[in-house]
Design a protein around this motif. Structure first.
Motif, PDB file in Angstrom:
ATOM      1  N   ASP A 114      -3.721   0.841  -2.875  1.00  0.00           N
ATOM      2  CA  ASP A 114      -3.188  -0.496  -2.688  1.00  0.00           C
ATOM      3  C   ASP A 114      -2.112  -0.779  -3.729  1.00  0.00           C
ATOM      4  O   ASP A 114      -2.052  -0.119  -4.784  1.00  0.00           O
ATOM      5  CB  ASP A 114      -4.309  -1.529  -2.824  1.00  0.00           C
ATOM      6  CG  ASP A 114      -5.267  -1.504  -1.638  1.00  0.00           C
ATOM      7  OD1 ASP A 114      -4.842  -1.036  -0.552  1.00  0.00           O
ATOM      8  OD2 ASP A 114      -6.422  -1.944  -1.799  1.00  0.00           O
ATOM      9  N   ARG A 157      -4.538   7.154  -0.318  1.00  0.00           N
ATOM     10  CA  ARG A 157      -3.976   5.813  -0.151  1.00  0.00           C
ATOM     11  C   ARG A 157      -4.329   4.958  -1.357  1.00  0.00           C
ATOM     12  O   ARG A 157      -5.461   4.991  -1.837  1.00  0.00           O
ATOM     13  CB  ARG A 157      -4.522   5.151   1.118  1.00  0.00           C
ATOM     14  CG  ARG A 157      -4.028   5.778   2.412  1.00  0.00           C
ATOM     15  CD  ARG A 157      -4.616   5.064   3.613  1.00  0.00           C
ATOM     16  NE  ARG A 157      -4.157   5.645   4.864  1.00  0.00           N
ATOM     17  CZ  ARG A 157      -3.071   5.265   5.528  1.00  0.00           C
ATOM     18  NH1 ARG A 157      -2.329   4.253   5.046  1.00  0.00           N
ATOM     19  NH2 ARG A 157      -2.713   5.856   6.648  1.00  0.00           N
ATOM     20  N   GLU A 178       0.841  -1.196   0.000  1.00  0.00           N
ATOM     21  CA  GLU A 178       0.000   0.000   0.000  1.00  0.00           C
ATOM     22  C   GLU A 178       0.878   1.248   0.000  1.00  0.00           C
ATOM     23  O   GLU A 178       1.953   1.275   0.602  1.00  0.00           O
ATOM     24  CB  GLU A 178      -0.887   0.007   1.233  1.00  0.00           C
ATOM     25  CG  GLU A 178      -1.815   1.217   1.308  1.00  0.00           C
ATOM     26  CD  GLU A 178      -2.537   1.335   2.629  1.00  0.00           C
ATOM     27  OE1 GLU A 178      -3.774   1.269   2.630  1.00  0.00           O
ATOM     28  OE2 GLU A 178      -1.854   1.485   3.675  1.00  0.00           O
TER      29      GLU A 178
END
Length: 496
Positions: A327, A325, A302
């Protein structure tokens, strides 16, 4: 150090029992000197010499050559030049006369030749060919080339450009979208003498797409292969393409073209981003309406991504989406449309390596539009340049501006432009820490950039635009380091 395709130095060390044998193999540039010492001497010394040959690769007409897809009747104009001597920064080219030559691949005679520094070799290319720009001997250091095309109206209405790049084996290219009528064509060009096999992996908002398509693509020796990215998946909203070559090196460029129903929505070329890094900079971004920052995470971990704008007066936060954010394997588009008009840089920082690019658009809602892709670039460490020849069919000269960004500290830069008749002009530009500066290039036939002081990491690109009957056409072309030096290595035998 920049090393041209023909100037990669390869050394092979072979140990023989009791003999202390050293074997060295080299290609055309660079030299390996063998020495012998009886003492415990394991030193390896080296020196740098000016390159005697350099090559960059141009994709050629991007809208031709995809199997099963109709060619579009568009050509490109390619131009190449060797940097003027004033910007070579202590590099003394060899005295043997040289030339800059444009050659179509596969096959065919030279398209044009230049024999003086700063002069342009230029050619219009209309077939399914890539183009090699090759410089030799005295003209080898500082070779730069670019291509462009322009269509002022109709379905292909757009202004597109691409720098000609050094070949490599691992690239990320960010461009395209999943809207109906949008196509991404990957153009792979092989400058070498052996066939190369390429594997493509497509990533999107949901991560890597599992697909057998795009594997084992063969690019013939001194040839070109085009591939429709939609054959992997045609509805990926924010595609990012990973290109890996085996058995040699290739150049890669993606043309992103969009016909939104009957409305021409633009076209541009995207070239590889800087290699995956925790700090990416996209220079020469001119926002004036819709714009997106695209970020992809190449690895499995991540990423916490922070983005900011490098303005003329320093860094600024994004209006929204400045921290996000993702992944591992994911791609995300971050809206930049609320940024005020101006030429800026975009800096992306993350806790794991990422890649990044920006797309800006021009056009009123419902009217014909155009867009420009700007990829992140490696920091400039030597001399960078770009020929600025107008594309064929241009109704008037393009308006052009140089966008420079510096991060970490100040960068003091000499910007050298060549004009009509070879007239040379030098401007010294100070780019403040974490800021951007612009230089008007209208009327120049080429631009060359060299950092002369300051510890800032410098990035640059050229924005080109033209006003036509129903709006503005725009494109962005990154500046990349040119090949200047190669290394001569002295290997001394070690005896115990």
């Amino acid at each position: 150090m920049n090393v041209s395709v023909s100037g990669i130095v390869r050394t092979v060390l072979v140990a023989a029992a009791g003999a202390g044998l050293v074997v060295a193999a080299t290609q055309s540039q660079g030299a390996i000197a063998l020495g012998s010492r009886t003492a415990d001497d394991s030193r390896v010394s080296g020196s740098t010499d000016p390159v005697r040959g350099s090559t960059v690769v141009c994709p050629g007409p991007e809208l031709k050559g995809v199997p099963g897809v109709d060619d579009l009747p568009l050509g490109v104009r390619v131009a190449a030049a060797a940097a003027p001597a004033s910007v070579l920064s202590g590099v003394a080219p060899v005295s043997t006369p040289g030339s800059v030559v444009l050659t179509a691949v596969p096959g065919g005679p030279a398209k044009d030749t230049a024999t003086t520094r700063g002069d342009l070799a230029a050619a219009d290319v209309g077939g399914r060919s890539g183009v090699l720009a090759e410089a030799s001997q005295a003209l080898a250091p500082g070779l730069a080339a670019a291509q462009s095309w322009l269509v002022a109206s109709g379905d292909q209405r757009a202004l597109a450009s691409s720098p000609c790049t050094q070949a490599g084996s691992d690239f990320w290219v960010l461009a395209g979208g999943g809207a109906p009528g949008r196509q991404e064509r990957l153009v792979l060009t092989n400058p070498g003498g052996n066939a190369v096999t390429v594997d493509l992996t497509l990533h999107g908002p949901d991560g890597e797409l599992a697909s057998p398509q795009g594997k084992g693509i063969v690019v013939p020796a001194r040839g070109r292969t085009s591939f429709l990215v939609d054959s992997i998946a045609g509805d990926v909203a924010s595609p990012a393409l990973h290109v890996v070559a085996e058995g040699g090196v290739v150049s890669a460029a993606v043309n992103d073209s969009w016909l939104d129903g009957t409305r021409p929505a633009g076209s541009d070329d995207a070239v590889p981003t800087a290699p995956p890094s925790r700090d990416q900079v996209i220079p020469a971004v001119q926002v004036a309406g819709p714009a997106v920052l695209r970020v992809a995470v190449p690895g499995d971990s991540e990423a916490v991504v922070q983005a900011r704008v490098l303005t003329a007066t320093g860094p600024r936060a994004l209006p929204a989406g400045g921290v996000t954010r993702l992944d591992g394997g994911q791609v995300r588009d971050i809206d930049l449309s609320k940024l005020p008009f101006g030429t800026v840089g975009i800096q992306v920082r993350a806790d794991v390596p990422v890649v990044a690019a920006v797309m800006v658009s021009r056009g009123a809602p419902g009217a014909p539009s155009d867009f420009a892709w700007s990829s992140s670039t490696p920091a400039l460490t030597g001399v960078a340049g770009l020929p600025l020849m107008d594309p064929a069919g241009s109704p008037k000269p393009l308006a052009r501006g140089l966008g420079l960004s510096a991060t970490g500290d100040t960068a003091v830069v000499d910007v050298v432009t060549l004009g009509a008749g070879g007239a040379e002009k030098t401007q010294r530009v100070t780019v403040a820490r974490d800021s951007s500066s612009t230089v008007n290039l209208t009327g120049a036939s080429s631009v060359w950039v060299r950092q002369v002081s300051g510890k800032g990491l410098l990035h640059g690109g050229v924005i080109s635009a033209i006003s036509v009957a129903d709006g503005t056409l725009i494109t962005s072309t990154p500046l990349l380091d040119t090949a200047l030096r190669t290394t001569s290595v002295s290997l001394r035998e070690v005896r115990h």
